[in-house]
Design a protein around this motif. Structure first.
Motif, PDB file in Angstrom:
ATOM      1  N   GLN A   1      21.747  37.104  41.464  1.00 19.65           N
ATOM      2  CA  GLN A   1      22.380  36.118  40.585  1.00 19.65           C
ATOM      3  C   GLN A   1      23.811  35.860  41.054  1.00 19.65           C
ATOM      4  OE1 GLN A   1      22.660  37.103  36.354  1.00 19.65           O
ATOM      5  NE2 GLN A   1      22.209  34.958  35.882  1.00 19.65           N
ATOM      6  N   LYS A   2      24.235  34.615  40.973  1.00 23.95           N
ATOM      7  CA  LYS A   2      25.592  34.258  41.385  1.00 23.95           C
ATOM      8  C   LYS A   2      26.626  34.880  40.451  1.00 23.95           C
ATOM      9  CE  LYS A   2      24.583  29.766  43.528  1.00 23.95           C
ATOM     10  NZ  LYS A   2      24.848  28.316  43.460  1.00 23.95           N
ATOM     11  N   SER A   3      27.756  35.227  41.022  1.00 22.08           N
ATOM     12  CA  SER A   3      28.869  35.746  40.224  1.00 22.08           C
ATOM     13  C   SER A   3      30.033  34.770  40.237  1.00 22.08           C
ATOM     14  CB  SER A   3      29.318  37.115  40.749  1.00 22.08           C
ATOM     15  OG  SER A   3      29.690  37.042  42.111  1.00 22.08           O
ATOM     16  N   SER A   4      29.724  33.506  40.518  1.00 21.66           N
ATOM     17  CA  SER A   4      30.763  32.468  40.533  1.00 21.66           C
ATOM     18  C   SER A   4      30.356  31.342  39.596  1.00 21.66           C
ATOM     19  CB  SER A   4      30.955  31.907  41.944  1.00 21.66           C
ATOM     20  OG  SER A   4      29.808  31.200  42.361  1.00 21.66           O
ATOM     21  N   GLY A   5      31.344  30.518  39.246  1.00 24.31           N
ATOM     22  CA  GLY A   5      31.062  29.357  38.411  1.00 24.31           C
ATOM     23  C   GLY A   5      30.416  29.762  37.113  1.00 24.31           C
ATOM     24  N   GLU A   6      29.309  29.116  36.745  1.00 22.30           N
ATOM     25  CA  GLU A   6      28.587  29.465  35.528  1.00 22.30           C
ATOM     26  C   GLU A   6      27.428  30.377  35.854  1.00 22.30           C
ATOM     27  OE1 GLU A   6      27.424  27.110  31.775  1.00 22.30           O
ATOM     28  OE2 GLU A   6      28.727  25.781  32.914  1.00 22.30           O
ATOM     29  N   GLY A   7      27.726  31.384  36.642  1.00 14.33           N
ATOM     30  CA  GLY A   7      26.713  32.397  36.923  1.00 14.33           C
ATOM     31  C   GLY A   7      26.482  33.255  35.698  1.00 14.33           C
ATOM     32  N   GLY A   8      25.671  34.282  35.858  1.00  9.20           N
ATOM     33  CA  GLY A   8      25.354  35.146  34.739  1.00  9.20           C
ATOM     34  C   GLY A   8      26.517  36.046  34.385  1.00  9.20           C
ATOM     35  N   VAL A   9      26.688  36.297  33.091  1.00  9.91           N
ATOM     36  CA  VAL A   9      27.822  37.085  32.629  1.00  9.91           C
ATOM     37  C   VAL A   9      27.774  38.510  33.172  1.00  9.91           C
ATOM     38  CG1 VAL A   9      26.743  37.775  30.444  1.00  9.91           C
ATOM     39  CG2 VAL A   9      29.227  37.613  30.610  1.00  9.91           C
ATOM     40  N   VAL A  10      26.591  39.085  33.319  1.00 11.75           N
ATOM     41  CA  VAL A  10      26.491  40.441  33.859  1.00 11.75           C
ATOM     42  C   VAL A  10      26.997  40.470  35.297  1.00 11.75           C
ATOM     43  CG1 VAL A  10      24.918  42.307  34.507  1.00 11.75           C
ATOM     44  CG2 VAL A  10      24.613  41.134  32.323  1.00 11.75           C
ATOM     45  N   ALA A  11      26.542  39.529  36.116  1.00 15.68           N
ATOM     46  CA  ALA A  11      26.973  39.484  37.515  1.00 15.68           C
ATOM     47  C   ALA A  11      28.475  39.251  37.621  1.00 15.68           C
ATOM     48  CB  ALA A  11      26.205  38.391  38.267  1.00 15.68           C
ATOM     49  N   ILE A  12      29.010  38.383  36.773  1.00 20.04           N
ATOM     50  CA  ILE A  12      30.440  38.081  36.810  1.00 20.04           C
ATOM     51  C   ILE A  12      31.256  39.299  36.395  1.00 20.04           C
ATOM     52  CG2 ILE A  12      32.252  36.693  35.734  1.00 20.04           C
ATOM     53  CD1 ILE A  12      30.191  34.390  35.627  1.00 20.04           C
ATOM     54  N   PHE A  13      30.840  39.962  35.317  1.00 17.45           N
ATOM     55  CA  PHE A  13      31.558  41.161  34.876  1.00 17.45           C
ATOM     56  C   PHE A  13      31.508  42.256  35.939  1.00 17.45           C
ATOM     57  CE2 PHE A  13      31.292  40.619  29.944  1.00 17.45           C
ATOM     58  CZ  PHE A  13      32.280  39.658  30.012  1.00 17.45           C
ATOM     59  N   LEU A  14      30.337  42.456  36.551  1.00 16.00           N
ATOM     60  CA  LEU A  14      30.210  43.496  37.574  1.00 16.00           C
ATOM     61  C   LEU A  14      31.062  43.171  38.800  1.00 16.00           C
ATOM     62  CD1 LEU A  14      26.389  44.315  37.398  1.00 16.00           C
ATOM     63  CD2 LEU A  14      28.273  45.821  36.743  1.00 16.00           C
ATOM     64  N   ASP A  15      31.123  41.900  39.161  1.00 18.66           N
ATOM     65  CA  ASP A  15      31.937  41.491  40.296  1.00 18.66           C
ATOM     66  C   ASP A  15      33.423  41.735  40.019  1.00 18.66           C
ATOM     67  OD1 ASP A  15      32.190  40.106  42.946  1.00 18.66           O
ATOM     68  OD2 ASP A  15      33.291  38.653  41.730  1.00 18.66           O
ATOM     69  N   LYS A  16      33.862  41.400  38.821  1.00 15.30           N
ATOM     70  CA  LYS A  16      35.266  41.625  38.457  1.00 15.30           C
ATOM     71  C   LYS A  16      35.577  43.117  38.378  1.00 15.30           C
ATOM     72  CE  LYS A  16      36.416  37.276  36.194  1.00 15.30           C
ATOM     73  NZ  LYS A  16      37.659  37.026  36.924  1.00 15.30           N
ATOM     74  N   LYS A  17      34.625  43.891  37.886  1.00 15.17           N
ATOM     75  CA  LYS A  17      34.804  45.342  37.867  1.00 15.17           C
ATOM     76  C   LYS A  17      35.012  45.877  39.281  1.00 15.17           C
ATOM     77  CE  LYS A  17      32.309  49.641  36.887  1.00 15.17           C
ATOM     78  NZ  LYS A  17      30.997  50.228  36.443  1.00 15.17           N
ATOM     79  N   ALA A  18      34.181  45.424  40.217  1.00 16.82           N
ATOM     80  CA  ALA A  18      34.288  45.886  41.602  1.00 16.82           C
ATOM     81  C   ALA A  18      35.608  45.470  42.242  1.00 16.82           C
ATOM     82  CB  ALA A  18      33.118  45.345  42.419  1.00 16.82           C
ATOM     83  N   ARG A  19      36.123  44.329  41.832  1.00 17.99           N
ATOM     84  CA  ARG A  19      37.379  43.833  42.396  1.00 17.99           C
ATOM     85  C   ARG A  19      38.610  44.422  41.697  1.00 17.99           C
ATOM     86  NH1 ARG A  19      36.762  38.541  45.073  1.00 17.99           N
ATOM     87  NH2 ARG A  19      34.584  37.875  45.003  1.00 17.99           N
ATOM     88  N   GLY A  20      38.388  45.186  40.623  1.00 12.37           N
ATOM     89  CA  GLY A  20      39.488  45.741  39.873  1.00 12.37           C
ATOM     90  C   GLY A  20      40.204  44.726  39.019  1.00 12.37           C
ATOM     91  N   GLU A  21      39.514  43.645  38.651  1.00 12.36           N
ATOM     92  CA  GLU A  21      40.125  42.558  37.896  1.00 12.36           C
ATOM     93  C   GLU A  21      39.815  42.677  36.407  1.00 12.36           C
ATOM     94  OE1 GLU A  21      38.723  38.945  39.611  1.00 12.36           O
ATOM     95  OE2 GLU A  21      39.586  39.344  41.585  1.00 12.36           O
ATOM     96  N   THR A  22      40.565  41.945  35.607  1.00 17.55           N
ATOM     97  CA  THR A  22      40.343  41.897  34.169  1.00 17.55           C
ATOM     98  C   THR A  22      39.122  41.039  33.849  1.00 17.55           C
ATOM     99  OG1 THR A  22      42.697  42.178  33.714  1.00 17.55           O
ATOM    100  CG2 THR A  22      41.358  41.207  31.962  1.00 17.55           C
ATOM    101  N   LEU A  23      38.343  41.481  32.877  1.00 14.75           N
ATOM    102  CA  LEU A  23      37.181  40.718  32.437  1.00 14.75           C
ATOM    103  C   LEU A  23      37.632  39.750  31.347  1.00 14.75           C
ATOM    104  CD1 LEU A  23      35.932  43.196  33.886  1.00 14.75           C
ATOM    105  CD2 LEU A  23      34.124  43.170  32.164  1.00 14.75           C
ATOM    106  N   THR A  24      37.642  38.453  31.649  1.00 13.63           N
ATOM    107  CA  THR A  24      38.033  37.465  30.659  1.00 13.63           C
ATOM    108  C   THR A  24      36.807  37.011  29.863  1.00 13.63           C
ATOM    109  OG1 THR A  24      37.898  35.747  32.367  1.00 13.63           O
ATOM    110  CG2 THR A  24      40.068  36.650  31.883  1.00 13.63           C
ATOM    111  N   ILE A  25      36.976  36.904  28.569  1.00 12.13           N
ATOM    112  CA  ILE A  25      35.877  36.604  27.656  1.00 12.13           C
ATOM    113  C   ILE A  25      36.209  35.337  26.888  1.00 12.13           C
ATOM    114  CG2 ILE A  25      34.579  37.436  25.652  1.00 12.13           C
ATOM    115  CD1 ILE A  25      35.339  40.301  26.605  1.00 12.13           C
TER     116      ILE A  25
END
Length: 329
Positions: free
Chosen positions: A180-204
């Motif tokens: 699943q894509k972690s960019s744009g309107e990808g899935g929230v799980v993929a986006i959260f996991l990608d941000k976690k891996a990058r050490g970034e804040t999860l925006t909701i």
């Protein structure tokens, strides 16, 4: 059997193709790669039972030629799927999801090919009952995406009744997993996991209390495939979901485990938000014997493992940095 999967290079489409090939079928994929990715199907490129056609579901010449292959089932997953895109550009979404579906239906009617139409839980109004959303729950086209999908559903069912065409409308709930894509309107799980891996804040978006029923992609693909195999669902609308919902806030906590890495921002399209989505999949269990096998926690673990192992390849394919939105497919 000889099978066609439109949108087979997409996230769910890729897993449907995998399942069909494992079942020993000849599988053709039609995809214009506007949303799907070639990397999703790379491992099947040299498979003896696999064929890929780069084309558009709105191209009647391509469809006419393709359907000469005498398919047994058409799994119609090809569509525009982004809510915000449909609000910004409703014409494109309607052309792909309603008009494109009509062109596919015409070929299915002409050649008497069963169609499995991939719809979405986004057609429903919010869930207000603990038993979850059944197929008779009120619908609410809160975005042009949902409206176009409802139009497609109605056309598919009309062909079932008017022409006795084998057809089923399926409404999987919010699906997540590897590829699943972690960019744009990808899935929230993929986006959260990608941000976690990058050490970034999860925006909701919004207050984060909106809930989603998150279905692991292999469970979803099994549901899609079996809806094609079974005659019991012909003429029906059928849901599939985990049967448990989780708020976006709690999902973020589950994934990152640190409140300090969560930030709330204004919702980009609050008018199209569905506050609570919870599937009731009893009909799928009754007609198909289908039930989800993978828990949310296990699905997240499998997805994170895949993302870590494929981080370089996956990120190279992403076109823009991601943000998470609560209206995932």
């Amino acid at each position: 059997m000889n099978l066609l999967v439109t949108g087979g290079a997409g996230f769910i489409g890729r897993w449907v193709v995998k399942r069909l090939l494992e079942d020993g079928h000849q599988v053709w994929v039609l995809d214009d790669l506007s949303n799907g990715r070639e990397m999703n199907l790379e491992e099947y490129r040299n498979h003896p039972n696999f064929a890929f056609v780069h084309g558009d579901i709105k191209d009647e010449v391509v469809l006419e030629q393709l359907f000469q292959n005498q398919f047994d089932i058409c799994y119609h997953l090809g569509a525009s799927i982004n809510v915000q895109d449909s609000i910004d550009d409703p014409r494109t979404t309607f052309q792909n999801d309603a008009v494109g579906t009509f062109f596919v239906l015409e070929q299915c009617r002409k050649h008497q090919v069963k169609i499995v139409f991939m719809s979405t839980c986004m057609v429903y109004d919010r869930c207000q009952e603990e038993k979850g959303i059944t197929e008779t729950h009120p619908i609410k086209p809160a975005s042009p995406y949902a409206g176009a999908k409802i139009a497609g559903e109605n056309m598919v069912l009309s062909y079932s009744f008017a022409y006795n065409l084998p057809a089923v409308v399926i409404r999987p709930f919010n699906t997540f997993g590897p590829y699943q894509k972690s960019s744009g309107e990808g899935g929230v799980v993929a986006i959260f996991l990608d941000k976690k891996a990058r050490g970034e804040t999860l925006t909701i978006y919004g207050d984060g209390t909106q809930t989603r029923d998150l279905l692991y992609v292999e469970d979803c693909a099994r549901f899609v495939v079996e809806a094609g195999y079974s005659d019991k669902v012909n003429g029906h609308i059928v849901n599939a979901g985990l049967g448990k919902d989780i708020s976006i806030n709690n999902l973020a906590r589950l994934i990152v485990g640190d409140e300090n890495r969560m930030k709330h921002v204004c919702h980009i399209h609050p008018q199209s938000e569905i506050q609570k989505l919870l599937s009731n999949s009893e009909k799928a269990k009754e007609l198909l014997g289908w039930e989800p096998k993978v828990s949310l926690e296990e699905g997240i673990r499998l997805t994170e493992k895949w993302m870590v192992e494929n981080s370089e390849t996956n990120r190279a394919e992403e076109e823009e940095p991601g943000d998470e939105r609560g209206d995932i497919r």
